[in-house]
Design a protein around this motif. Structure first.
Motif, PDB file in Angstrom:
ATOM      1  N   SER A   1      -4.436  12.544   3.828  1.00 47.77           N
ATOM      2  CA  SER A   1      -4.228  11.155   3.443  1.00 47.77           C
ATOM      3  C   SER A   1      -3.034  10.603   4.205  1.00 47.77           C
ATOM      4  O   SER A   1      -2.234  11.356   4.766  1.00 47.77           O
ATOM      5  CB  SER A   1      -3.969  11.054   1.939  1.00 47.77           C
ATOM      6  OG  SER A   1      -2.733  11.667   1.630  1.00 47.77           O
ATOM      7  N   THR A   2      -2.912   9.303   4.187  1.00 51.48           N
ATOM      8  CA  THR A   2      -1.787   8.659   4.870  1.00 51.48           C
ATOM      9  C   THR A   2      -0.467   9.193   4.319  1.00 51.48           C
ATOM     10  O   THR A   2       0.437   9.534   5.085  1.00 51.48           O
ATOM     11  CB  THR A   2      -1.865   7.129   4.679  1.00 51.48           C
ATOM     12  OG1 THR A   2      -3.119   6.676   5.188  1.00 51.48           O
ATOM     13  CG2 THR A   2      -0.742   6.419   5.405  1.00 51.48           C
ATOM     14  N   ILE A   3      -0.388   9.288   3.006  1.00 51.88           N
ATOM     15  CA  ILE A   3       0.853   9.766   2.380  1.00 51.88           C
ATOM     16  C   ILE A   3       1.165  11.194   2.811  1.00 51.88           C
ATOM     17  O   ILE A   3       2.299  11.514   3.158  1.00 51.88           O
ATOM     18  CB  ILE A   3       0.758   9.661   0.843  1.00 51.88           C
ATOM     19  CG1 ILE A   3       0.716   8.184   0.441  1.00 51.88           C
ATOM     20  CG2 ILE A   3       1.894  10.394   0.158  1.00 51.88           C
ATOM     21  CD1 ILE A   3       0.403   7.934  -1.014  1.00 51.88           C
ATOM     22  N   GLU A   4       0.153  12.065   2.817  1.00 53.23           N
ATOM     23  CA  GLU A   4       0.377  13.461   3.217  1.00 53.23           C
ATOM     24  C   GLU A   4       0.801  13.553   4.681  1.00 53.23           C
ATOM     25  O   GLU A   4       1.728  14.287   5.016  1.00 53.23           O
ATOM     26  CB  GLU A   4      -0.885  14.293   2.972  1.00 53.23           C
ATOM     27  CG  GLU A   4      -0.662  15.770   3.249  1.00 53.23           C
ATOM     28  CD  GLU A   4      -1.901  16.601   3.017  1.00 53.23           C
ATOM     29  OE1 GLU A   4      -1.797  17.586   2.267  1.00 53.23           O
ATOM     30  OE2 GLU A   4      -2.965  16.281   3.597  1.00 53.23           O
TER      31      GLU A   4
ATOM     32  N   GLN B   1       4.376  12.412   5.061  1.00 53.66           N
ATOM     33  CA  GLN B   1       5.311  13.391   4.492  1.00 53.66           C
ATOM     34  C   GLN B   1       5.475  14.584   5.432  1.00 53.66           C
ATOM     35  O   GLN B   1       6.586  15.058   5.658  1.00 53.66           O
ATOM     36  CB  GLN B   1       4.842  13.872   3.114  1.00 53.66           C
ATOM     37  CG  GLN B   1       5.797  14.859   2.462  1.00 53.66           C
ATOM     38  CD  GLN B   1       7.186  14.293   2.276  1.00 53.66           C
ATOM     39  OE1 GLN B   1       7.349  13.262   1.649  1.00 53.66           O
ATOM     40  NE2 GLN B   1       8.189  14.953   2.826  1.00 53.66           N
TER      41      GLN B   1
ATOM     42  N   THR C   1       1.996   5.087  10.477  1.00 54.36           N
ATOM     43  CA  THR C   1       1.356   4.725   9.211  1.00 54.36           C
ATOM     44  C   THR C   1      -0.009   4.089   9.471  1.00 54.36           C
ATOM     45  O   THR C   1      -0.993   4.426   8.812  1.00 54.36           O
ATOM     46  CB  THR C   1       2.254   3.751   8.417  1.00 54.36           C
ATOM     47  OG1 THR C   1       3.523   4.377   8.207  1.00 54.36           O
ATOM     48  CG2 THR C   1       1.636   3.411   7.061  1.00 54.36           C
TER      49      THR C   1
END
Length: 176
Positions: free
Chosen positions: A48-51, A54, A89
């Motif tokens: 995912s974008t968040i993963e 991070q 992002t």
């Protein structure tokens, strides 16, 4: 450009698996400041974008340079440019969206086949190769001697009780 010792780690496991199962955690543990990590595509490091963001932050925090081949992008650990962060992002978001589109198309195609009465998956009773095949004789020998399944798994170094039990049943290795 790259000097010294290098390790190439290739993975073909589904990006739906965790970072540990895909080997990403192990790779990141082995890398240290000054090292470089090269990936083919941004979506190969996260689901995912968040993963992804991070993991990239973790890479930068460790002082590792990240090279993303397909996007011709270099993420320098000292780069604090907000445009770079925004670009990462966006790329990650597009990759996540592409994965979702592919998943939806696949599900639609499978449902269409089911609606037409086409059976999906392996045919019942079909025997396929197994990771146990190379150990078949040793498994048979140990099983015939009454060695518990868990000890056989320890001996051959792979598998679970359930998968080895299934293998023994489907291959006819029950005491002969």
């Amino acid at each position: 450009m790259f000097r010294g010792h290098s390790n190439i780690i290739e993975t073909t496991i589904s990006s739906k698996k965790s970072t540990k199962e895909r080997g990403i955690d192990a790779v990141l543990e082995r890398l240290s400041s000054g090292d470089s990590l090269i990936v083919t595509k941004l979506d190969r490091i996260g689901r995912s974008t968040i993963e992804v963001l991070q993991i990239i932050q973790d890479i930068k925090d460790k002082g590792i340079t990240l090279y993303i081949i397909k996007d011709s992008l270099i993420v320098n650990p000292n780069d604090t440019n907000p445009i770079t962060q925004m670009f990462l992002t966006l790329l990650s978001g597009f990759a996540q969206m592409e994965r979702s589109f592919i998943s939806e198309r696949t599900k639609s195609a499978l449902q269409a086949r089911k609606d037409k009465g086409i059976k999906l998956g392996r045919q019942k009773g079909q025997v396929v190769s197994s990771k146990y095949d190379i150990h078949k004789e040793k498994i048979q020998e140990l099983y015939d001697l009454g060695v518990p399944i868990s000890k056989i798994i320890d001996y051959i170094g792979t598998g679970t009780r359930q998968s080895l039990n299934n293998y023994i049943k489907t291959r006819g290795l029950l005491s002969q």
